[in-house]
Design a protein around this motif. Structure first.
Motif, PDB file in Angstrom:
ATOM      1  N   ALA A  18      -1.276 -12.621   2.041  1.00  0.00           N
ATOM      2  CA  ALA A  18      -1.143 -11.189   2.377  1.00  0.00           C
ATOM      3  C   ALA A  18       0.010 -10.567   1.597  1.00  0.00           C
ATOM      4  N   THR A  19       1.090 -11.333   1.424  1.00  0.00           N
ATOM      5  CA  THR A  19       2.239 -10.823   0.673  1.00  0.00           C
ATOM      6  C   THR A  19       1.884 -10.692  -0.804  1.00  0.00           C
ATOM      7  N   ALA A  20       1.182 -11.695  -1.335  1.00  0.00           N
ATOM      8  CA  ALA A  20       0.741 -11.624  -2.732  1.00  0.00           C
ATOM      9  C   ALA A  20      -0.134 -10.392  -2.938  1.00  0.00           C
ATOM     10  N   LYS A  21      -1.029 -10.144  -1.997  1.00  0.00           N
ATOM     11  CA  LYS A  21      -1.954  -9.002  -2.134  1.00  0.00           C
ATOM     12  C   LYS A  21      -1.186  -7.686  -2.102  1.00  0.00           C
ATOM     13  N   LEU A  22      -0.260  -7.566  -1.135  1.00  0.00           N
ATOM     14  CA  LEU A  22       0.529  -6.321  -1.043  1.00  0.00           C
ATOM     15  C   LEU A  22       1.259  -6.060  -2.366  1.00  0.00           C
ATOM     16  N   LEU A  23       1.863  -7.119  -2.921  1.00  0.00           N
ATOM     17  CA  LEU A  23       2.685  -6.941  -4.127  1.00  0.00           C
ATOM     18  C   LEU A  23       1.835  -6.720  -5.377  1.00  0.00           C
ATOM     19  N   VAL A  24       0.740  -7.469  -5.504  1.00  0.00           N
ATOM     20  CA  VAL A  24      -0.151  -7.280  -6.661  1.00  0.00           C
ATOM     21  C   VAL A  24      -0.745  -5.869  -6.627  1.00  0.00           C
ATOM     22  N   ASP A  25      -1.149  -5.438  -5.427  1.00  0.00           N
ATOM     23  CA  ASP A  25      -1.726  -4.091  -5.302  1.00  0.00           C
ATOM     24  C   ASP A  25      -0.708  -3.004  -5.636  1.00  0.00           C
ATOM     25  N   ALA A  26       0.573  -3.362  -5.585  1.00  0.00           N
ATOM     26  CA  ALA A  26       1.625  -2.397  -5.915  1.00  0.00           C
ATOM     27  C   ALA A  26       2.243  -2.699  -7.278  1.00  0.00           C
ATOM     28  N   GLY A  27       1.503  -3.423  -8.128  1.00  0.00           N
ATOM     29  CA  GLY A  27       1.886  -3.529  -9.535  1.00  0.00           C
ATOM     30  C   GLY A  27       2.644  -4.776  -9.951  1.00  0.00           C
ATOM     31  N   ALA A  28       2.984  -5.667  -9.003  1.00  0.00           N
ATOM     32  CA  ALA A  28       3.761  -6.865  -9.370  1.00  0.00           C
ATOM     33  C   ALA A  28       2.861  -7.918 -10.028  1.00  0.00           C
ATOM     34  N   ARG A  29       3.522  -8.811 -10.778  1.00  0.00           N
ATOM     35  CA  ARG A  29       2.835 -10.019 -11.248  1.00  0.00           C
ATOM     36  C   ARG A  29       3.262 -11.152 -10.333  1.00  0.00           C
ATOM     37  N   VAL A  30       2.304 -11.905  -9.814  1.00  0.00           N
ATOM     38  CA  VAL A  30       2.615 -12.877  -8.767  1.00  0.00           C
ATOM     39  C   VAL A  30       2.063 -14.252  -9.119  1.00  0.00           C
ATOM     40  N   VAL A  31       2.923 -15.268  -9.008  1.00  0.00           N
ATOM     41  CA  VAL A  31       2.476 -16.658  -9.101  1.00  0.00           C
ATOM     42  C   VAL A  31       2.372 -17.195  -7.686  1.00  0.00           C
ATOM     43  N   ILE A  32       1.192 -17.684  -7.317  1.00  0.00           N
ATOM     44  CA  ILE A  32       1.022 -18.309  -6.001  1.00  0.00           C
ATOM     45  C   ILE A  32       0.864 -19.808  -6.184  1.00  0.00           C
ATOM     46  N   THR A  33       1.423 -20.575  -5.235  1.00  0.00           N
ATOM     47  CA  THR A  33       1.290 -22.023  -5.310  1.00  0.00           C
ATOM     48  C   THR A  33       0.684 -22.573  -4.024  1.00  0.00           C
ATOM     49  N   GLY A  34       0.217 -23.797  -4.101  1.00  0.00           N
ATOM     50  CA  GLY A  34      -0.339 -24.465  -2.936  1.00  0.00           C
ATOM     51  C   GLY A  34      -0.804 -25.846  -3.345  1.00  0.00           C
ATOM     52  N   ARG A  35      -1.343 -26.563  -2.370  1.00  0.00           N
ATOM     53  CA  ARG A  35      -1.787 -27.931  -2.673  1.00  0.00           C
ATOM     54  C   ARG A  35      -3.268 -28.010  -2.994  1.00  0.00           C
ATOM     55  N   SER A  36      -4.045 -27.030  -2.536  1.00  0.00           N
ATOM     56  CA  SER A  36      -5.493 -27.107  -2.724  1.00  0.00           C
ATOM     57  C   SER A  36      -5.950 -26.191  -3.851  1.00  0.00           C
ATOM     58  N   GLN A  37      -6.467 -26.815  -4.921  1.00  0.00           N
ATOM     59  CA  GLN A  37      -6.922 -26.029  -6.082  1.00  0.00           C
ATOM     60  C   GLN A  37      -8.033 -25.069  -5.687  1.00  0.00           C
ATOM     61  N   THR A  38      -8.923 -25.523  -4.793  1.00  0.00           N
ATOM     62  CA  THR A  38     -10.048 -24.675  -4.379  1.00  0.00           C
ATOM     63  C   THR A  38      -9.547 -23.409  -3.691  1.00  0.00           C
ATOM     64  N   THR A  39      -8.599 -23.595  -2.734  1.00  0.00           N
ATOM     65  CA  THR A  39      -8.044 -22.429  -2.025  1.00  0.00           C
ATOM     66  C   THR A  39      -7.341 -21.501  -3.004  1.00  0.00           C
ATOM     67  N   LEU A  40      -6.573 -22.103  -3.918  1.00  0.00           N
ATOM     68  CA  LEU A  40      -5.811 -21.301  -4.879  1.00  0.00           C
ATOM     69  C   LEU A  40      -6.730 -20.508  -5.800  1.00  0.00           C
ATOM     70  N   ASP A  41      -7.784 -21.166  -6.280  1.00  0.00           N
ATOM     71  CA  ASP A  41      -8.706 -20.477  -7.189  1.00  0.00           C
ATOM     72  C   ASP A  41      -9.367 -19.290  -6.498  1.00  0.00           C
TER      73      ASP A  41
ATOM     74  N   VAL B  68       7.034 -12.208  -9.246  1.00  0.00           N
ATOM     75  CA  VAL B  68       7.228 -12.786  -7.916  1.00  0.00           C
ATOM     76  C   VAL B  68       6.614 -14.183  -7.872  1.00  0.00           C
ATOM     77  N   VAL B  69       7.285 -15.112  -7.197  1.00  0.00           N
ATOM     78  CA  VAL B  69       6.706 -16.439  -6.941  1.00  0.00           C
ATOM     79  C   VAL B  69       6.587 -16.614  -5.427  1.00  0.00           C
ATOM     80  N   ILE B  70       5.410 -17.029  -4.986  1.00  0.00           N
ATOM     81  CA  ILE B  70       5.155 -17.224  -3.553  1.00  0.00           C
ATOM     82  C   ILE B  70       4.609 -18.635  -3.346  1.00  0.00           C
ATOM     83  N   THR B  71       5.376 -19.498  -2.678  1.00  0.00           N
ATOM     84  CA  THR B  71       4.845 -20.836  -2.385  1.00  0.00           C
ATOM     85  C   THR B  71       3.906 -20.717  -1.175  1.00  0.00           C
TER      86      THR B  71
END
Ligand code: NAD
Length: 248
Positions: free
Chosen positions: A22-45, A10-13
């Motif tokens: 919240a969507t990334a968490k729901l999907l990761v908790d249910a076994g998916a591999r998720v790429v999340i994107t954003g502009r702030s490295q600190t928030t992303l990390d 899954v990719v989530i911008t």
């Protein structure tokens, strides 16, 4: 933890906060591999650390096409194919149309409209047969709410794109739908308004909402997962998650 979405990529911008997180968490908790994107490295990390090893954070600005090309290349290298794309990155711009500047207009459309368009264009080659794309619109795209002219028009454009993309991706067995949240308390308002203005805006939304409350990011996330994976006879549609705000 469960394995409902095991084997799904899954990719989530804009996945570092709010509805995207919240969507990334729901999907990761249910076994998916998720790429999340954003502009702030600190928030992303920070988000990637909370999500665990099945999440990968990639700094990528949706309004910059070279960033989207780099994202597509990274996703191809890390995940190969993608089964769900959640086009969620967005900003608000709450102000009367009379005082809206060209800069505010351009930034809103660059992120919310152009960013979404090219996110789908650049990642579409990686989508597998049967994949689901979900665009994030908004309840205001069918309303005439004060102070939302630029934002609402951009979201209405996305609602239209959900239909056109659906038609063009149908031959590949890819569905495209929109999720239309009503008011969800994610902090997005505070990014563009003073705290006082945001508090007043929120009080108005609660008072007018049939359910007399804000939605939660998790309530939207469940709708996104449904549209992305389970709504196999649904394409070009918009699913409303707004407490009845635009329906009653
Ligand atoms: P949020 O601010 O937590 O999430 C938006 C995310 O998009 C953030 O992580 C931000 O970093 C990211 N983002 C912003 N500009 C970006 C860019 N140029 N490139 C990459 N990422 C970028 O707020 P949210 O409420 O979770 O918003 C998510 C989506 O939901 C947005 O599209 C928003 O318009 C939409 N929406 C929100 C509400 C609401 O009430 N919260 C209602 C309707 C629609």
């Amino acid at each position: 933890m469960n394995d409902t979405y095991g084997g799904k990529n899954v990719v989530i911008t804009g996945g570092g906060s709010g509805i995207g997180f919240a969507t990334a968490k729901l999907l990761v908790d249910a076994g998916a591999r998720v790429v999340i994107t954003g502009r702030s490295q600190t928030t992303l990390d920070a988000a990637a650390e909370r999500l665990g090893t099945n999440a990968l954070a990639v700094r990528s600005d949706v309004s910059a096409l070279p960033d989207l090309d780099a994202l597509a290349a990274r996703v191809r290298d890390e995940l190969g194919t993608v089964q769900a794309l959640f086009v969620n990155a967005g900003i608000t711009s709450a102000m009367p149309f009379a005082s809206t500047t060209e800069e505010v207009y351009d930034e809103s459309f660059a992120i919310n409209v152009k960013g979404a368009f090219f996110t789908v264009q650049k990642l579409a080659p990686l989508l597998s047969t049967g994949a689901g794309v979900v665009l994030t619109t908004s309840a205001v795209n069918v309303m005439g709410m004060e102070g939302t002219s630029v934002y609402a028009a951009g979201k209405a454009a996305l609602r239209s794109m959900a239909r056109s993309f659906s038609r063009e991706l149908l031959p590949r067995g890819i569905r495209v739908n929109a999720v239309s949240p009503g008011p969800v308390d994610t902090g997005i308002l505070e990014n563009t308004m003073t705290k006082e203005a945001a508090d007043q805006f929120k009080a108005e939304r609660v008072a007018e909402n049939p359910m007399r409350r804000f939605g939660t990011p998790e309530e939207v996330a469940r709708a996104v997962a449904f549209l992305a994976f389970d709504a196999t006879y649904t394409t070009g549609a918009e699913f409303v998650v707004d407490g009845g705000m635009t329906q009653l």
